[in-house]
Design a protein around this motif. Structure first.
Motif, PDB file in Angstrom:
ATOM      1  N   GLY A 146    -101.625 -64.767  12.319  1.00  0.00           N
ATOM      2  CA  GLY A 146    -101.328 -64.776  10.899  1.00  0.00           C
ATOM      3  C   GLY A 146     -99.907 -64.328  10.621  1.00  0.00           C
ATOM      4  O   GLY A 146     -99.116 -64.081  11.532  1.00  0.00           O
ATOM      5  N   PHE A 147     -99.581 -64.198   9.383  1.00  0.00           N
ATOM      6  CA  PHE A 147     -98.223 -63.885   8.962  1.00  0.00           C
ATOM      7  C   PHE A 147     -97.748 -62.537   9.496  1.00  0.00           C
ATOM      8  O   PHE A 147     -96.634 -62.404   9.965  1.00  0.00           O
ATOM      9  N   THR A 148     -98.610 -61.533   9.446  1.00  0.00           N
ATOM     10  CA  THR A 148     -98.204 -60.187   9.875  1.00  0.00           C
ATOM     11  C   THR A 148     -98.464 -59.930  11.343  1.00  0.00           C
ATOM     12  O   THR A 148     -98.038 -58.901  11.861  1.00  0.00           O
ATOM     13  N   GLY A 149     -99.186 -60.815  12.010  1.00  0.00           N
ATOM     14  CA  GLY A 149     -99.511 -60.596  13.413  1.00  0.00           C
ATOM     15  C   GLY A 149    -100.534 -59.491  13.605  1.00  0.00           C
ATOM     16  O   GLY A 149    -100.726 -58.993  14.701  1.00  0.00           O
ATOM     17  N   HIS A 150    -101.198 -59.120  12.551  1.00  0.00           N
ATOM     18  CA  HIS A 150    -102.181 -58.033  12.580  1.00  0.00           C
ATOM     19  C   HIS A 150    -103.434 -58.457  13.335  1.00  0.00           C
ATOM     20  O   HIS A 150    -103.880 -59.587  13.215  1.00  0.00           O
ATOM     21  N   GLN A 151    -103.984 -57.550  14.107  1.00  0.00           N
ATOM     22  CA  GLN A 151    -105.223 -57.821  14.825  1.00  0.00           C
ATOM     23  C   GLN A 151    -106.362 -57.071  14.149  1.00  0.00           C
ATOM     24  O   GLN A 151    -106.220 -55.902  13.787  1.00  0.00           O
ATOM     25  N   LYS A 152    -107.489 -57.740  13.996  1.00  0.00           N
ATOM     26  CA  LYS A 152    -108.667 -57.131  13.391  1.00  0.00           C
ATOM     27  C   LYS A 152    -109.813 -57.278  14.373  1.00  0.00           C
ATOM     28  O   LYS A 152    -110.117 -58.386  14.822  1.00  0.00           O
TER      29      LYS A 152
END
Length: 80
Positions: free
Chosen positions: A10-16
């Protein structure tokens, strides 16, 4: 049954990362059946792992994009 899902990018490169234990849930049977169907391979489908530099993507046929199909076909036909 323990079901784990990781989403990244995604845009922020955040992992969930989230996990769900079906034990004791009223909908356990439905969730477990859904999980079994979700991870079951297609009857005649292939599994692919595409690695580009340090990025790894695990895929399963027939759920491939046109770009993924083209890349797989080219590398399998022409790669060393």
């Amino acid at each position: 049954m323990l079901i784990t899902v990781t989403r990244s990018g995604g845009f922020t490169g955040h992992q969930k990362l989230r996990a769900l234990d079906t034990a004791g849930r009223a909908d356990a049977a439905a969730l477990e059946a859904l999980a079994q169907r979700a991870v079951a391979p297609a009857a005649d489908g292939f599994h692919y792992r595409i690695t580009v530099d340090d990025e790894v993507l695990d895929l399963r046929d027939p759920a491939l994009t046109d770009a993924q199909r083209a890349l797989i076909r080219t590398v399998l036909d022409e790669g060393a």
